[in-house]
Design a protein around this motif. Structure first.
Motif, PDB file in Angstrom:
ATOM      1  N   UNK A 127     140.087  24.768  69.738  1.00 50.24           N
ATOM      2  CA  UNK A 127     139.767  25.992  70.474  1.00 50.24           C
ATOM      3  C   UNK A 127     138.314  26.320  70.168  1.00 50.24           C
ATOM      4  N   UNK A 128     137.443  26.221  71.161  1.00 48.09           N
ATOM      5  CA  UNK A 128     136.007  26.372  70.938  1.00 48.09           C
ATOM      6  C   UNK A 128     135.463  27.547  71.728  1.00 48.09           C
ATOM      7  N   UNK A 129     134.796  28.436  71.032  1.00 46.45           N
ATOM      8  CA  UNK A 129     134.240  29.631  71.662  1.00 46.45           C
ATOM      9  C   UNK A 129     132.992  29.305  72.472  1.00 46.45           C
ATOM     10  N   UNK A 130     132.668  30.174  73.390  1.00 45.54           N
ATOM     11  CA  UNK A 130     131.395  30.102  74.107  1.00 45.54           C
ATOM     12  C   UNK A 130     130.245  30.014  73.110  1.00 45.54           C
ATOM     13  N   UNK A 131     129.265  29.221  73.421  1.00 43.05           N
ATOM     14  CA  UNK A 131     128.115  29.068  72.543  1.00 43.05           C
ATOM     15  C   UNK A 131     127.446  27.732  72.777  1.00 43.05           C
ATOM     16  N   UNK A 132     126.485  27.393  71.935  1.00 38.52           N
ATOM     17  CA  UNK A 132     125.740  26.147  72.097  1.00 38.52           C
ATOM     18  C   UNK A 132     126.656  24.937  72.202  1.00 38.52           C
TER      19      UNK A 132
END
Length: 317
Positions: free
Chosen positions: A47-52
């Motif tokens: 689960x990866x959050x918005x960001x680079x």
């Protein structure tokens, strides 16, 4: 399969985070993602959050991920990981999935961890979900234009903490999210840096195989935002550790263990002088930073020497 070796030559050859992503040259965050997946293998849900790391890895309709991966909002990587972990337990209990170890890993940057996502992270740690949370800390909101975060170090120049006649840049000290995680009394917390890749992989293995929540804080050198030559990424990461600016340690059931640096620290100026974001600092401010680093290392060594944070916490509560 997860990495089980102890030597660099035993690292898995397979790349589960593939080439062709759009990270900047020298991006330590992209290297960190490769190491995370080499440590936990392909039986994982991310689960990866918005960001680079989300932007560079998933330009529609392409993806650099070769494992199940979910893009989630800035603030809720830990909450979504909690839901995934709970759903897996229910489906296995009901016989709808085979009972096996499937790792759940939440990934977010310092903005999505220390600032926007701190509430959902705290809730997930408090509830005791069996997952690993990794903060890829490049010390600012790099994806949206190098704005300061609460993880930006004192004295650093960003677009929202500019250096000038009335300001030295960031005026507050870096938030210690690893210690906030320790305060939740979870079984495993660690700091890592891709420069020390073997240390990082071993800690991620421990985190993944520890029952309950684990928190891993990863320093990710950002050549673009830190104003560093891309070929110096590994060296800057090494100096962050060797100067004590970013010590590597782990906290196992409340017991601190320092991995690096060893007793003799290099001057922080060696770390700062390679980065354009600190170029404006005078000797006076460098000395202030040096004093703070020395004090923080002494405090960390005291925690290692005199026992468990949990015992100390209990004794004062």
């Amino acid at each position: 399969m997860p990495y089980k070796g102890k030597k660099a030559r035993e690292l898995p050859k397979e790349e589960l985070f593939t080439q062709g992503h759009r990270a900047c040259q020298g991006c330590a965050g992209a290297l960190a993602l490769r190491l995370i997946l080499k440590a936990v293998g392909d039986r994982v849900i991310i689960a990866a959050a918005t960001g680079c790391m989300e932007i560079i890895s998933s330009p529609f309709p392409q993806t650099a991920w070769r494992v199940p991966w979910i893009h989630v909002a800035f603030e809720n990587a830990a909450a979504v990981a909690s839901g995934i972990e709970s759903a897996l337990k229910v489906l296995m209990r009901k016989g709808k999935l085979k009972k096996e170890k499937i790792y759940v890993v939440a990934i977010a940057g310092d903005g999505g961890t220390a600032d926007i996502g701190l509430q959902s992270l705290s809730g997930a740690l408090e509830r005791g979900h069996d997952f690993v949370y990794v903060c890829i800390d490049n010390e600012a909101y790099m994806n949206t234009g190098i704005q300061r975060s609460s993880s930006t170090p004192f004295g650093a120049r960003t677009t929202t903490s500019p250096a000038g006649k009335k300001s030295i840049g960031q005026m507050t000290w870096k938030k210690n999210v690893a210690e906030i995680a320790v305060a939740h009394r979870i079984p495993y917390v660690a700091t890592v840096c891709p420069t020390y890749y073997q240390d990082m992989i071993n800690k991620l293995k421990k985190a993944a195989n520890t029952p309950g929540p684990a928190y891993v804080h990863c320093l990710a050198v950002c050549p673009t935002g830190w104003r560093v030559s891309p070929n110096l990424t590994i060296e800057v990461g090494r100096l962050a550790v060797e100067t004590g600016v970013f010590p590597l340690y782990e906290v196992i059931n409340g017991k601190y263990k320092i991995n690096y640096p060893h007793r003799r620290l290099k001057p922080v100026q060696e770390y700062l002088q390679l980065q354009g974001r600190f170029r404006h600092l005078t000797d006076e401010y460098i000395e202030i930073i040096q004093k703070r680093v020395t004090e923080e290392m002494a405090r960390l060594r005291a925690l290692e020497k005199f026992g468990s944070f949990y015992n100390n916490f209990t004794a004062h509560s």
